[in-house]
Design a protein around this motif. Structure first.
Motif, PDB file in Angstrom:
ATOM      1  N   ILE A   1       0.877  -1.175   0.000  1.00  0.00           N
ATOM      2  CA  ILE A   1       0.000   0.000   0.000  1.00  0.00           C
ATOM      3  C   ILE A   1       0.907   1.215   0.000  1.00  0.00           C
ATOM      4  N   LEU A   2       0.725   2.083  -0.998  1.00  0.00           N
ATOM      5  CA  LEU A   2       1.545   3.283  -1.137  1.00  0.00           C
ATOM      6  C   LEU A   2       0.626   4.497  -1.111  1.00  0.00           C
ATOM      7  N   LYS A   3       1.003   5.512  -0.337  1.00  0.00           N
ATOM      8  CA  LYS A   3       0.166   6.710  -0.229  1.00  0.00           C
ATOM      9  C   LYS A   3       0.864   7.896  -0.869  1.00  0.00           C
ATOM     10  N   TYR A   4       0.122   8.567  -1.771  1.00  0.00           N
ATOM     11  CA  TYR A   4       0.552   9.835  -2.369  1.00  0.00           C
ATOM     12  C   TYR A   4      -0.188  10.958  -1.647  1.00  0.00           C
ATOM     13  N   ASN A   5       0.515  12.027  -1.290  1.00  0.00           N
ATOM     14  CA  ASN A   5      -0.134  13.200  -0.710  1.00  0.00           C
ATOM     15  C   ASN A   5      -0.155  14.327  -1.732  1.00  0.00           C
ATOM     16  N   GLY A   6      -1.305  14.990  -1.801  1.00  0.00           N
ATOM     17  CA  GLY A   6      -1.453  16.137  -2.684  1.00  0.00           C
ATOM     18  C   GLY A   6      -1.041  17.405  -1.969  1.00  0.00           C
ATOM     19  N   ARG A   7      -1.924  18.380  -1.951  1.00  0.00           N
ATOM     20  CA  ARG A   7      -1.621  19.671  -1.342  1.00  0.00           C
ATOM     21  C   ARG A   7      -1.574  19.556   0.177  1.00  0.00           C
ATOM     22  N   PRO A   8      -0.556  20.167   0.830  1.00  0.00           N
ATOM     23  CA  PRO A   8      -0.456  20.096   2.295  1.00  0.00           C
ATOM     24  C   PRO A   8      -1.701  20.676   2.967  1.00  0.00           C
ATOM     25  N   GLY A   9      -2.147  19.995   3.997  1.00  0.00           N
ATOM     26  CA  GLY A   9      -3.294  20.465   4.762  1.00  0.00           C
ATOM     27  C   GLY A   9      -4.643  20.078   4.168  1.00  0.00           C
ATOM     28  N   GLU A  10      -4.652  19.448   3.017  1.00  0.00           N
ATOM     29  CA  GLU A  10      -5.896  18.999   2.388  1.00  0.00           C
ATOM     30  C   GLU A  10      -5.754  17.519   2.048  1.00  0.00           C
ATOM     31  N   ASP A  11      -6.812  16.774   2.253  1.00  0.00           N
ATOM     32  CA  ASP A  11      -6.723  15.350   1.922  1.00  0.00           C
ATOM     33  C   ASP A  11      -7.513  14.978   0.678  1.00  0.00           C
ATOM     34  N   LYS A  12      -8.189  15.944   0.053  1.00  0.00           N
ATOM     35  CA  LYS A  12      -9.006  15.596  -1.111  1.00  0.00           C
ATOM     36  C   LYS A  12      -8.177  15.225  -2.335  1.00  0.00           C
ATOM     37  N   PHE A  13      -6.870  15.549  -2.345  1.00  0.00           N
ATOM     38  CA  PHE A  13      -6.014  15.194  -3.476  1.00  0.00           C
ATOM     39  C   PHE A  13      -5.115  13.999  -3.163  1.00  0.00           C
ATOM     40  N   ASP A  14      -5.231  13.447  -1.963  1.00  0.00           N
ATOM     41  CA  ASP A  14      -4.431  12.282  -1.592  1.00  0.00           C
ATOM     42  C   ASP A  14      -4.917  11.058  -2.361  1.00  0.00           C
ATOM     43  N   GLU A  15      -4.019  10.104  -2.536  1.00  0.00           N
ATOM     44  CA  GLU A  15      -4.344   8.900  -3.296  1.00  0.00           C
ATOM     45  C   GLU A  15      -3.622   7.715  -2.680  1.00  0.00           C
ATOM     46  N   VAL A  16      -4.269   6.569  -2.679  1.00  0.00           N
ATOM     47  CA  VAL A  16      -3.678   5.345  -2.159  1.00  0.00           C
ATOM     48  C   VAL A  16      -3.665   4.298  -3.274  1.00  0.00           C
ATOM     49  N   ALA A  17      -2.504   3.670  -3.458  1.00  0.00           N
ATOM     50  CA  ALA A  17      -2.365   2.590  -4.450  1.00  0.00           C
ATOM     51  C   ALA A  17      -2.136   1.289  -3.692  1.00  0.00           C
ATOM     52  N   ASN A  18      -2.868   0.255  -4.070  1.00  0.00           N
ATOM     53  CA  ASN A  18      -2.770  -1.046  -3.417  1.00  0.00           C
ATOM     54  C   ASN A  18      -2.421  -2.082  -4.486  1.00  0.00           C
ATOM     55  N   VAL A  19      -1.252  -2.727  -4.335  1.00  0.00           N
ATOM     56  CA  VAL A  19      -0.750  -3.645  -5.362  1.00  0.00           C
ATOM     57  C   VAL A  19      -0.174  -4.889  -4.690  1.00  0.00           C
ATOM     58  N   THR A  20      -0.368  -6.046  -5.329  1.00  0.00           N
ATOM     59  CA  THR A  20       0.311  -7.267  -4.902  1.00  0.00           C
ATOM     60  C   THR A  20       1.520  -7.453  -5.819  1.00  0.00           C
ATOM     61  N   ILE A  21       2.697  -7.591  -5.203  1.00  0.00           N
ATOM     62  CA  ILE A  21       3.939  -7.735  -5.960  1.00  0.00           C
ATOM     63  C   ILE A  21       4.433  -9.169  -5.776  1.00  0.00           C
ATOM     64  N   PRO A  22       4.506  -9.947  -6.864  1.00  0.00           N
ATOM     65  CA  PRO A  22       4.983 -11.334  -6.753  1.00  0.00           C
ATOM     66  C   PRO A  22       6.432 -11.386  -6.251  1.00  0.00           C
ATOM     67  N   GLY A  23       6.846 -12.552  -5.777  1.00  0.00           N
ATOM     68  CA  GLY A  23       8.207 -12.731  -5.275  1.00  0.00           C
ATOM     69  C   GLY A  23       9.265 -12.460  -6.331  1.00  0.00           C
ATOM     70  N   ASN A  24      10.357 -11.844  -5.916  1.00  0.00           N
ATOM     71  CA  ASN A  24      11.509 -11.521  -6.769  1.00  0.00           C
ATOM     72  C   ASN A  24      11.147 -10.693  -7.995  1.00  0.00           C
ATOM     73  N   THR A  25      10.186  -9.796  -7.834  1.00  0.00           N
ATOM     74  CA  THR A  25       9.830  -8.847  -8.899  1.00  0.00           C
ATOM     75  C   THR A  25       9.725  -7.459  -8.288  1.00  0.00           C
ATOM     76  N   GLU A  26       9.333  -6.508  -9.093  1.00  0.00           N
ATOM     77  CA  GLU A  26       9.199  -5.127  -8.628  1.00  0.00           C
ATOM     78  C   GLU A  26       7.972  -4.498  -9.255  1.00  0.00           C
ATOM     79  N   HIS A  27       7.542  -3.392  -8.669  1.00  0.00           N
ATOM     80  CA  HIS A  27       6.419  -2.637  -9.209  1.00  0.00           C
ATOM     81  C   HIS A  27       6.818  -1.164  -9.245  1.00  0.00           C
ATOM     82  N   TYR A  28       6.491  -0.508 -10.364  1.00  0.00           N
ATOM     83  CA  TYR A  28       6.784   0.915 -10.526  1.00  0.00           C
ATOM     84  C   TYR A  28       5.549   1.731 -10.172  1.00  0.00           C
ATOM     85  N   PHE A  29       5.719   2.706  -9.294  1.00  0.00           N
ATOM     86  CA  PHE A  29       4.662   3.636  -8.938  1.00  0.00           C
ATOM     87  C   PHE A  29       4.999   4.975  -9.588  1.00  0.00           C
ATOM     88  N   PRO A  30       4.270   5.365 -10.637  1.00  0.00           N
ATOM     89  CA  PRO A  30       4.618   6.573 -11.389  1.00  0.00           C
ATOM     90  C   PRO A  30       4.270   7.852 -10.646  1.00  0.00           C
TER      91      PRO A  30
END
Length: 176
Positions: A67-96
């Motif tokens: 679970i990765l959390k992106y924060n938008g503008r400070p003091g506001e949560d309406k621009f925040d975003e959460v990404a939830n990904v399953t990453i298999p063993g010995n691999t990687e995932h890119y979060f743009p």
């Protein structure tokens, strides 16, 4: 008219504003302006340690839930975003990098979200977390790496390799 006598203060008239002020007031203002400029030299503020995009590298043999959390503008949560990904063993995932435009239609300025939290749940239900500011990040950066190892740690590492761009979807969003 101004006299040279220190004890005598005569008003000075400003022809542009039709206002008068004493010569003592002028001396005081001049003195404080000089003091301000001599106080301390300008120092450039330090760049914030923001991570805009990253790789989460699973160095274990088991899949992990990330679970990765992106924060938008400070003091506001309406621009925040959460990404939830399953990453298999010995691999990687890119979060743009994620962009947003908070002030439409008044302003067309784009802002960049920053990565502030990474939580990993391993196969044995052990939960690992890292939070902003991340270790070893000293300035704004893209494509940072977080390595999840078998010892139960998330290691924060600078980019270590040339990235194979063809490996990732949405190449227009990927940044080299």
């Amino acid at each position: 008219m101004v006299t040279n006598d220190i004890n005598t203060i005569t008003p000075i008239e400003n022809p542009l504003t039709n206002m008068t002020c004493s010569s003592e007031v002028l001396k005081i203002n001049k003195c404080t302006d000089e003091t301000k400029s001599e106080s301390q030299p300008f120092k450039m503020p330090r760049a914030p340690p923001h991570v805009y995009s990253c790789f989460v590298v699973n160095c274990t043999n088991e899949p992990i839930d990330c679970i990765l959390k992106y924060n938008g503008r400070p003091g506001e949560d309406k621009f925040d975003e959460v990404a939830n990904v399953t990453i298999p063993g010995n691999t990687e995932h890119y979060f743009p990098r994620q962009l947003f435009q908070p002030d439409l239609p008044e302003s067309y300025c784009k802002w960049v979200k920053i990565i502030t939290h990474i939580q990993v749940k391993k196969a044995n239900d052990h939960i690992l977390e890292v939070n902003y500011p991340f270790e070893h990040v000293h300035c704004p950066i893209r494509n940072w790496e977080f390595h999840v190892n078998n010892e139960g740690e998330i290691l924060s590492k600078p980019p270590t390799r040339v990235v194979n761009v063809l490996k990732y979807e949405n190449l227009d969003r990927y940044e080299c």
